[in-house]
Design an enzyme around this catalytic site. Structure first.
Site, PDB file in Angstrom:
ATOM      1  N   ASP A 334       0.838  -1.210   0.000  1.00 34.34           N
ATOM      2  CA  ASP A 334       0.000   0.000   0.000  1.00 34.34           C
ATOM      3  C   ASP A 334       0.866   1.250   0.000  1.00 34.34           C
ATOM      4  OD1 ASP A 334      -0.528   0.840   3.408  1.00 34.34           O
ATOM      5  OD2 ASP A 334       0.811  -0.735   2.700  1.00 34.34           O
ATOM      6  N   GLU A 335       0.254   2.332  -0.429  1.00 37.44           N
ATOM      7  CA  GLU A 335       0.809   3.682  -0.302  1.00 37.44           C
ATOM      8  C   GLU A 335       2.259   3.774  -0.797  1.00 37.44           C
ATOM      9  OE1 GLU A 335      -1.788   5.424   3.424  1.00 37.44           O
ATOM     10  OE2 GLU A 335       0.075   4.358   3.902  1.00 37.44           O
TER      11      GLU A 335
END
Length: 541
Positions: A334-335
């Site tokens: 993620d991210e």
């Protein structure tokens, strides 16, 4: 619900149960049954009760079981049952004055499978019956518990513990409203709770208490988000300098610690899903191995151009495979901000020579990490960004972990991949504002109507991210809102309340039960981890 072979002891009970369950279920859901999470099928009696033999005399009988309990997992579960039903009181009733037919002498447990293996998809069903007193003096009664596996039996013991209460007048443990007849199994096979030991270190006793509380609510997967940008607390024998990224020498976990967490959880029916979040959220890796950083001035994501990066990932997952035996490993994803790759000359040149752009390099990293995990026998979990960016190219053994919102799960299962639901607006425990009602009403199968696609949603998870919790407040931030999600994941959809007012009293009762068992669950009313608003009974706060 598949019905397995029955013990002869349970046949009369089962036929009586089938005839009476439909008529009584609606009133039970309305509040007559104070079991959390609500079982699939349950009936009970009226005012009659049985007294439990003094806990030192209460017996475990396993005659007729195929399960030998060689490791003592069932006996340990039974002893924990005796401990929690006492709720700290001195049980000193004079039971010799009772008619023997009003005495519950023990539990007869029959487990069909001899295996202790705990794995995704293990059968967790059980059947529990507690008889009424005999109409005339006779032999003391036994409760009967039947399960396919020892883990179903452990769930049955948890349910039985909630039928018990301490009578302050007689000083005895009682089971009221007998007879009880329960047939139960979970709605979803994956019912998770994430803890984060990078943002704040959580001591081993705290993690163990979290596991205990999970078992009380029938959550069965501890998602251990071990490392992140801020710290790398776990010992990795293949690369021993990685844990130089811990906050301090005292805030670390040895491999023996990790093995103990897995062992402790397994004996309570809880699997441990380990996460290594890559390629982002990995600045702490470079404290011990600076070569993993793109540069000394730009330190994450991990350097995609360096073969050493993938050698380290391979070593971590190799060491994981010796400790974490759950089918899945979580690879994060993620991210990911690839600005460092763009601004670092040697990575920018590597990307150009490979004929890639930044997105291609990111995909290359994700897929290569997946292949490394597959080589160690794992199936894969990735946060949803990997699907959003590269969905059709992910391994078909990928489980997509939703967190950004409710819209991705229908897309994941339509693509034929499995999904875990943790949408942050409803199931992120570090978000203090969402109420328990929002947790309860969050439906993992929302907007998924095709039955084949519904089966690809393997379950859900509440996430206790660690930025604002440490050992001082983790329990009251998790509970009781995690319990609301636990019922959503365990109880059949048709049994779930559509109006949360119908379950407030039952959830408040469970919260008070957690308090009695030493779990620092916050009041039900109010926002996450709110303090009591003033003097008053636990059961109305």
């Amino acid at each position: 619900m598949a019905l397995h072979s029955f013990s002869i002891l349970l046949l009369p009970l089962f036929f009586h149960f089938i005839l009476t369950s439909a008529a009584s279920r609606s009133s039970d859901i309305a509040g007559g049954v104070r079991i959390w999470p609500l079982p699939a099928l349950v009936t009970h009696g009226g005012q009659r009760r049985l007294c439990v033999a003094n806990t030192k005399d209460f017996r475990l009988n396993t005659d007729g079981s195929n399960f030998t309990d060689a490791s003592g997992i069932l006996k340990e579960g039974f002893l924990r049952l005796l401990d929690v039903v006492r709720v700290g009181h001195v049980v000193d009733a004079n039971l010799s004055r009772l008619d023997s037919s009003a005495l519950l002498l023990g539990i007869h447990i029959i487990v069909s499978s001899p295996s202790e293996e705990l794995q995704y998809g293990v059968d967790e069903s059980y059947r529990l019956s507690v008889p009424a007193p005999a109409p005339a003096p006779g032999k003391p009664a036994y409760a009967y518990l039947q399960a396919r596996t020892v883990y179903g039996a452990l769930h049955g013991l948890q349910t039985f513990s909630q039928l018990c209460s301490f009578n302050f007048e007689s000083r005895a443990i009682e089971v009221r409203s007998v007879p009880w007849n329960i047939i139960d199994q979970p709605r979803f096979s994956y019912r998770g709770l994430l803890i984060d030991t990078s943002r704040h270190y959580q001591p081993l006793p705290v993690i163990k208490k979290v596991i205990d509380s999970m078992a009380y609510a029938k959550l069965n997967v501890l998602h251990w988000h071990i490392v992140d940008t801020q710290s790398f607390p776990l010992e990795i024998p293949s690369f021993p300098n990685l844990w130089l990224g811990a906050y301090s020498k005292q805030e670390r976990y040895t491999t023996a610690d990790a093995e103990e967490i897995v062992r402790y959880a397994q004996r309570r029916g809880v699997s441990v899903l380990a996460e290594v979040d890559i390629p982002g959220h990995a600045l702490s890796w470079g404290v011990g191995y600076p070569a993993l950083w793109p540069s000394k001035d730009c330190k994450q994501p991990l350097d995609v151009s360096n073969e050493f990066t993938f050698k380290v990932i391979d070593g971590i997952l190799s060491d994981f495979s010796k400790i974490f035996k759950y089918r899945f490993v979580h690879l994060g994803g993620d991210e990911v901000d690839t600005t460092c790759w763009r601004s670092t000359p040697h990575i920018r040149n590597w990307v150009r020579k490979k004929g890639m752009n930044e997105s291609d390099a990111h995909k290359y990293f994700v897929l290569r990490a997946q292949n490394i995990a597959l080589s160690h026998g794992y199936e894969l979990v990735n946060w949803e960004e990997t699907f959003n960016d590269f969905g059709s190219e992910l391994s078909r053994k990928t489980v997509v972990h939703n967190w950004l919102g409710i819209g991705v799960a229908p897309k994941v299962v339509a693509a034929g991949l499995r999904c875990i639901v943790s949408n942050q607006d409803s199931w992120y425990l570090d978000h203090i504002d969402p109420s328990w009602e929002k947790f309860y009403l969050n439906e993992p199968l929302k907007n998924i109507t095709d039955s084949k696609q519904q089966k690809l949603v393997i379950g859900g998870e509440v996430c206790m991210w660690g930025e604002s919790v440490d050992a001082s407040n983790i329990e009251q931030t998790i509970w009781p809102r995690a319990a609301a999600a636990a019922e959503r994941l365990w109880t059949p959809y048709d049994n779930l309340a559509k109006d949360t007012n119908q379950v407030f009293a039952r959830l408040a009762h469970f919260r008070c039960l957690l308090n009695q068992r030493g779990i620092e669950a916050a009041p039900v009313s109010g926002l996450g981890r709110s303090a009591p608003w003033g003097p008053g009974s636990c059961f109305v706060q």
